[in-house]
Each structure stands twice: as C-alpha cells, then as structure tokens.
Write a protein that holds these residues in place. Sequence first.
Motif, PDB file in Angstrom:
ATOM      1  N   ASP A 106     -34.350 -11.217   4.124  1.00 45.19           N
ATOM      2  CA  ASP A 106     -34.417 -12.593   4.738  1.00 45.19           C
ATOM      3  C   ASP A 106     -32.898 -13.105   5.168  1.00 45.19           C
ATOM      4  O   ASP A 106     -32.259 -13.202   4.178  1.00 45.19           O
ATOM      5  CB  ASP A 106     -35.101 -13.373   3.705  1.00 45.19           C
ATOM      6  CG  ASP A 106     -35.371 -14.647   4.293  1.00 45.19           C
ATOM      7  OD1 ASP A 106     -34.771 -15.218   5.212  1.00 45.19           O
ATOM      8  OD2 ASP A 106     -36.427 -15.594   3.879  1.00 45.19           O
ATOM      9  N   ARG A 108     -32.092 -15.760   5.517  1.00 44.68           N
ATOM     10  CA  ARG A 108     -31.510 -16.989   4.855  1.00 44.68           C
ATOM     11  C   ARG A 108     -31.080 -16.652   3.277  1.00 44.68           C
ATOM     12  O   ARG A 108     -30.110 -17.372   2.751  1.00 44.68           O
ATOM     13  CB  ARG A 108     -32.946 -17.964   4.735  1.00 44.68           C
ATOM     14  CG  ARG A 108     -33.475 -18.466   6.082  1.00 44.68           C
ATOM     15  CD  ARG A 108     -34.836 -19.059   6.121  1.00 44.68           C
ATOM     16  NE  ARG A 108     -35.204 -19.456   7.357  1.00 44.68           N
ATOM     17  CZ  ARG A 108     -36.108 -18.614   8.195  1.00 44.68           C
ATOM     18  NH1 ARG A 108     -36.066 -17.566   7.574  1.00 44.68           N
ATOM     19  NH2 ARG A 108     -36.401 -19.145   9.283  1.00 44.68           N
ATOM     20  N   ILE A 131     -29.688 -18.715  13.293  1.00 41.85           N
ATOM     21  CA  ILE A 131     -28.801 -18.165  12.554  1.00 41.85           C
ATOM     22  C   ILE A 131     -27.439 -18.629  12.160  1.00 41.85           C
ATOM     23  O   ILE A 131     -26.831 -19.061  11.188  1.00 41.85           O
ATOM     24  CB  ILE A 131     -28.823 -16.574  12.649  1.00 41.85           C
ATOM     25  CG1 ILE A 131     -30.203 -16.236  12.370  1.00 41.85           C
ATOM     26  CG2 ILE A 131     -27.941 -16.074  11.645  1.00 41.85           C
ATOM     27  CD1 ILE A 131     -30.443 -14.482  12.603  1.00 41.85           C
ATOM     28  N   ALA A 134     -27.328 -22.223  10.765  1.00 38.70           N
ATOM     29  CA  ALA A 134     -27.328 -22.114   9.298  1.00 38.70           C
ATOM     30  C   ALA A 134     -26.336 -21.823   8.810  1.00 38.70           C
ATOM     31  O   ALA A 134     -25.777 -22.213   7.563  1.00 38.70           O
ATOM     32  CB  ALA A 134     -28.523 -21.354   9.108  1.00 38.70           C
TER      33      ALA A 134
END
Length: 432
Positions: A106, A108, A131, A134
């Motif tokens: 993942d 994240r 992406i 973030a």
Amino acid sequence: MAQPQQSAGAEAKGPVMAGARSPERAEAENTKTAGSRSPAGAGKPSLRVGMIGYAFMGAAHSQGWRTAGRVFDLPRTPVLAAICGRDAAAVSAAADRHGWASAETDWRALIARDDIDLVDICTPGDSHAEIALAALAAGKHVLCEKPLANTVEEAEAMTQAAETAYRQGKLAMVGFNYRRVPATSLARSMVADGRLGTLRHVRVTYLQDWLVDPQFPLTWRLRRELAGSGSLGDLGAHIVDLAQYLAGEPLAGVSALTETFVRERPLPGGPSSGLTATSAAGTGQVTVDDAALFTGRFTSGALASFEATRYATGRKNALRIELNGELGSLAFDLERLNELAYHDGTEPGAHAGFRRILVTEPDHPYLEAWWPPGHGLGYEHTFVHQARDLVHAIAEGRRPEPSFADGLQVQRVLAAVEESAEKNSVYTPIAA
C-alpha cells in the motif's frame, strides 16, 4: 521511453501488507538498517528512498539509486529502503532482484514510514497526482516519472504543492531522463554558450513500432483513464521537454494532428512486462492516440516540428532532434547516444560540414566518474545521472531540474496539441 507497469494501477492501490523478505535480504537487514550508511558513503548522511512501482521504470530507477552513490561522490548516500506494489509476491521478488530492504503493498503505508526521506513514483499516470500530493504533504521529497500527470489541472495542483513543499525544504522533480544523456547535456551547454546563434528551427521525432500488430493487447497504455493519452503523453512528453530544454525557451503555440489506427484490441490476459503482453478472450476500445504530428512556434519565433508514433514499423526507440541556428546546427540520435553532430557555420565553406563529437571525454557532462575516453554509456546511465542530480539538489537545498513547474509546462503543451487536433489543426496558444 515511457514506463510500463505490472498492470493498470497495480502499484498504486491495495491493502496494507508486510513485505515478504527472502532469507538473504532478512540477513542483510539484521546487519544494516534501512537508514544506515553503505561503505561507499561512509561518514555521509543517508537519503532513504521509497519507490512506488516496480516494473519497467521501477527497474530503471532502482538501477539509478543503487548505482549513483557507488560511481559519483555524493553529499548524501542513497539507501533503497522500501519498494511498493499491489502484488505481495511480485513486489517482494522485485525487492530481492533490485536490492530494496523491504516491501509494501500500500503506497500510503510507504509514505507514512518514518524511515523514508524521498518517494519515487513509477506508477501509471492516473495515480501520479494522488501519490505526489500525499507524499509532499507528509514532508517527503518526491521524484515523479513523466508525464507529470494525466491532466493540466492535476499538474497545476502538483506544482502548487511542490512550491509549498519547497518553502519547507522539500524538493519535487519530474523524471525526464533524456536530459541526462551526456550528449544532450553537452548540446544544451553549446546552445547556451551561443554556438548556434539565434535559433531558427527545431525538429524532433520519436518513433517506435511495438503497436504495429493489431492483435497486441489493450494494456493500460491504451486506456485514456489510466494513461491520459497515447503516443502523445508516452513519447511526445519526452520530445517536448527535450526540445524546450535544448532550445532554452518554451513553446508558445502548436498546430496538430492525431490519429488512432487500431480502435479495438484484444483484452490483456495477465500482467504486462516492458512492452510485451498476452491476450485474453474479448476485445476493448482503444481510447488514446496512436500517433501525434504537430508543428509549433517557440517564444523567440523559432519554428519546430514534432512526430511521435508507436506505429513506425522497424523503429524501436528512435528519438532524433536537430537544432538549426544562424551560426550552426546540432543533431542528436538516441540510437547513437554517445555522439553529437555539430556544424559550425562560421567556418570557411571549403572545409565546413557536420562533424561527429564522441561524447566520452572526462570533461563532458557526467563522464568524470565513468570510463576512459571512447568507452560509451547506455540508456540505464541516464537514471544514475538523474539520481545524482537530485541528491545534489537536495543536499544543496536548490530547486531541481526539471521541476514540477517544468512538467506542468509540458502538460500544457500536450493539452494544446489535443485541443488543436480536435479543432482540425487550428493554431492553439500554450496556456500561461
């Protein structure tokens, strides 16, 4: 070239899973943490890299990060801390193959790790913006493969976030690796030094043939919702950036044609690898261009022509650019990437003409760290040079090149090309 992946969005989504480790890698981790210094960088702070995506571009970027600190004397030591992809077994195998210390499923989770300083994005274009935004918000440096995004709006948001991050000491760079060929870097310095005088013409082609077979499967590169565009974003992004980089100025407007030659293809039968894939039952619609042809004008008034296609039978990775100025000309061919052709128009006509410059001397760009004169480099070295330049920019706190703003400029050109093609080739200014 563009960056094929395991599958559409495969490296961008999925549940959190602990990365599987081989016994060999586990043993290595017991003796060295992801943040430690390698022998080649003893005494220097590390730069801990987390990479999202592990197929074609993932392999190329891994080569760059793995090699840069062993060839160049860098101010920080790149450490391959973690690699991410949706398929746990495949990403673990990629970690073993390319030397990454751990694996995630993942992205994240990778961004949230406190042992990651830089996030390297090697996924299909539909996930670049999410992406990158973030990662920048989490206080990471970012390297994002080209094209920067699938839309101008996404690229604008990414550029704004990069500006905010820069004020907080974090850098963002887009990966146009052909700037890092020693010959193109030399060409840029020659243009900047005035060797061509006032620029008149730039002509660029990027020709491939891997889609000539109408039975080639409908991979993610042929779906607009994933790739953004076809040959235009895949190949055209490279040649637009290279042309603007070498010319030292942006394009002001374009007039374009695009075409999709094969509009329906077999569905893919499994993960793709590089530029190959297998077919399954059924067909789907191709929703991107197969070829783009456009003319343009630089802000100085110099004229340009561009051609990008994946249907040039017999051409594998044929990128060629030529610049003509009042005092001389330069030409570069990627398939002869250690050479530069130069004509000095100020010489007497009796012995003037194009001459071949073999770009392998230690005083040529990047070559002080490589081999003796005459020993050429290859495609993979551009990614080593890319890593080198980004590490230096981070250590010095200066804006990297090409920046997200440079990637946004390219995205605006691509959008103008599509708009012009939709309007029967009407001249379309590049949005400011």
